[in-house]
Motif scaffolding. Sequence first.
Motif, mmCIF file in Angstrom:
data_model
loop_
_atom_site.group_PDB
_atom_site.id
_atom_site.type_symbol
_atom_site.label_atom_id
_atom_site.label_comp_id
_atom_site.label_asym_id
_atom_site.label_seq_id
_atom_site.Cartn_x
_atom_site.Cartn_y
_atom_site.Cartn_z
ATOM 1 N N LEU A 148 16.456 50.349 -72.067
ATOM 2 C CA LEU A 148 17.620 49.767 -71.389
ATOM 3 C C LEU A 148 18.647 50.836 -71.040
ATOM 4 C CD1 LEU A 148 18.141 46.477 -73.447
ATOM 5 C CD2 LEU A 148 17.307 46.665 -71.096
ATOM 6 N N ASN A 149 18.816 51.829 -71.913
ATOM 7 C CA ASN A 149 19.758 52.913 -71.641
ATOM 8 C C ASN A 149 19.363 53.721 -70.411
ATOM 9 O OD1 ASN A 149 21.387 52.294 -73.782
ATOM 10 N ND2 ASN A 149 20.786 54.036 -75.053
ATOM 11 N N HIS A 150 18.086 53.718 -70.081
ATOM 12 C CA HIS A 150 17.587 54.520 -68.966
ATOM 13 C C HIS A 150 17.156 53.653 -67.780
ATOM 14 C CE1 HIS A 150 17.437 57.452 -72.217
ATOM 15 N NE2 HIS A 150 17.300 58.403 -71.320
ATOM 16 N N LEU A 151 17.565 52.399 -67.774
ATOM 17 C CA LEU A 151 17.117 51.481 -66.729
ATOM 18 C C LEU A 151 18.221 51.244 -65.704
ATOM 19 C CD1 LEU A 151 14.893 48.418 -67.164
ATOM 20 C CD2 LEU A 151 16.975 48.169 -65.818
ATOM 21 N N VAL A 152 17.846 51.375 -64.442
ATOM 22 C CA VAL A 152 18.769 51.100 -63.336
ATOM 23 C C VAL A 152 18.202 49.934 -62.539
ATOM 24 C CG1 VAL A 152 19.899 51.996 -61.286
ATOM 25 C CG2 VAL A 152 19.460 53.517 -63.215
ATOM 26 N N ASP A 153 18.943 48.852 -62.478
ATOM 27 C CA ASP A 153 18.498 47.674 -61.738
ATOM 28 C C ASP A 153 19.533 47.322 -60.692
ATOM 29 O OD1 ASP A 153 20.093 47.093 -64.108
ATOM 30 O OD2 ASP A 153 19.986 45.016 -63.461
ATOM 31 N N GLY A 154 19.070 46.734 -59.608
ATOM 32 C CA GLY A 154 19.960 46.388 -58.513
ATOM 33 C C GLY A 154 20.115 44.887 -58.341
ATOM 34 N N ARG A 155 20.801 44.498 -57.295
ATOM 35 C CA ARG A 155 20.959 43.084 -56.969
ATOM 36 C C ARG A 155 19.583 42.463 -56.715
ATOM 37 N NH1 ARG A 155 25.306 40.180 -54.795
ATOM 38 N NH2 ARG A 155 26.497 42.066 -54.338
ATOM 39 N N TRP A 281 29.930 50.725 -63.948
ATOM 40 C CA TRP A 281 28.960 51.676 -64.479
ATOM 41 C C TRP A 281 29.617 52.738 -65.363
ATOM 42 C CZ3 TRP A 281 23.913 50.902 -64.549
ATOM 43 C CH2 TRP A 281 23.334 50.050 -63.599
ATOM 44 N N GLU A 282 30.873 53.064 -65.077
ATOM 45 C CA GLU A 282 31.570 54.034 -65.933
ATOM 46 C C GLU A 282 31.739 53.480 -67.339
ATOM 47 O OE1 GLU A 282 35.128 56.222 -65.069
ATOM 48 O OE2 GLU A 282 34.445 56.642 -63.041
ATOM 49 N N ARG A 283 32.201 52.242 -67.434
ATOM 50 C CA ARG A 283 32.367 51.621 -68.743
ATOM 51 C C ARG A 283 31.011 51.472 -69.436
ATOM 52 N NH1 ARG A 283 34.433 45.608 -68.820
ATOM 53 N NH2 ARG A 283 32.268 45.290 -68.225
ATOM 54 N N TYR A 284 30.006 51.096 -68.670
ATOM 55 C CA TYR A 284 28.661 50.930 -69.211
ATOM 56 C C TYR A 284 28.178 52.237 -69.834
ATOM 57 C CZ TYR A 284 23.709 49.477 -69.181
ATOM 58 O OH TYR A 284 22.417 49.156 -69.532
ATOM 59 N N PHE A 316 27.943 62.803 -66.408
ATOM 60 C CA PHE A 316 26.918 61.877 -65.918
ATOM 61 C C PHE A 316 27.388 60.433 -66.021
ATOM 62 C CE2 PHE A 316 23.219 59.145 -66.440
ATOM 63 C CZ PHE A 316 22.389 59.570 -65.411
ATOM 64 N N VAL A 317 27.220 59.684 -64.939
ATOM 65 C CA VAL A 317 27.458 58.238 -64.941
ATOM 66 C C VAL A 317 26.205 57.570 -64.402
ATOM 67 C CG1 VAL A 317 28.814 56.331 -63.990
ATOM 68 C CG2 VAL A 317 29.949 58.471 -64.625
ATOM 69 N N LEU A 318 25.641 56.679 -65.183
ATOM 70 C CA LEU A 318 24.453 55.941 -64.760
ATOM 71 C C LEU A 318 24.843 54.868 -63.758
ATOM 72 C CD1 LEU A 318 21.376 55.482 -65.315
ATOM 73 C CD2 LEU A 318 22.092 53.700 -66.928
ATOM 74 N N ASP A 319 24.264 54.917 -62.578
ATOM 75 C CA ASP A 319 24.487 53.850 -61.600
ATOM 76 C C ASP A 319 23.321 53.826 -60.613
ATOM 77 O OD1 ASP A 319 24.956 55.707 -59.494
ATOM 78 O OD2 ASP A 319 27.082 55.772 -59.968
ATOM 79 N N GLU A 320 23.378 52.933 -59.660
ATOM 80 C CA GLU A 320 22.263 52.722 -58.746
ATOM 81 C C GLU A 320 22.038 53.890 -57.797
ATOM 82 O OE1 GLU A 320 22.021 48.686 -56.976
ATOM 83 O OE2 GLU A 320 23.690 48.224 -58.331
#
Length: 326
Positions: A148-155, A281-284, A316-320
Amino acid sequence: MKIAFVGKGGSGKTTLSSLFVRHLAATAQPVVAVDADINQHLGPALGLDEAEAAALPALGEHLPLIKDYLRGSNPRIASADTMIKTTPPGAGSRLLRVRENNPVYDACARSVELDGGAARLMVTGPFTDADLGVSCYHSKTGAVELCLNHLVDGRDEFVVVDMTAGSDSFASGMFTRFDITFLVAEPTRKGVSVYRQYKEYARDFGVVLKVVGNKVQGQDDLDFLRAEVGDDLLVTVGHSDWVRAMEKGRPPRFELLEDVNRRALRMLEIAADATYELRDWERYTQQMVHFHLKNARSWGNERTGADLAAQVDPGFVLDESVTAPV
């Protein structure tokens, strides 16, 4: 959208999560279903027989492969052996996406056919006799948290996780990994006690929490839930002949699910979709780092012999929009 189903044991969270997965698959939406409960009931709830469910590959048994793949070329992670369940991604890390094929899915996921649709199913693996006295079940669910920490999902992409019973997910930061959490509660004092725990623990982390009332038989049950959980009550579900048949291993076609329950599932989808605009995504990423540093100090540094704070990539910020190395 990342969605968790939680609740006390016997509340019906696995049944509800399986119905929601079926609902999404029936409309051809991409969905990854994850059984993060060591009791491992999601596979049978999705129609697998006992042998098929037992043959599912366990995430925990493939943890070295998962770590090695996700590590990628991240220079802050000296070796896969120093990765723990909360290790965050950084520049060079490989990410997981819902629609792709990758070695983690190849090893750990299986496609489940659902009335013309399909879902990828991943399971933690059961708590076996070999684990007794030597292993904590959190080591089983750690693989889920790392993914989950490394997962990027979209709409319009869905990851549905059937969580451990009760409030056990608060032993780590996994409860912050979701866009929305559906808490399945029966109309009883015990049924709403887990809701109160979740509400209290999640208060400072921006967790979107909605209650799904299950086994609701009349107005008195509905009034009780409304009095106990207020505006967090999203929808209620009552008796279902379709579910009874499913629990006997003879599910009818999903299109025959009662209209009232189909509408309830649609309300869950609408609620999940609405959280997309709330994504931060920053808070995430900050929450991911927060729990990683907490775990590093409490046990991770000692266990790995490394300073795990050095794994954090401050830029680093995880986002789409993140692109990962091949």
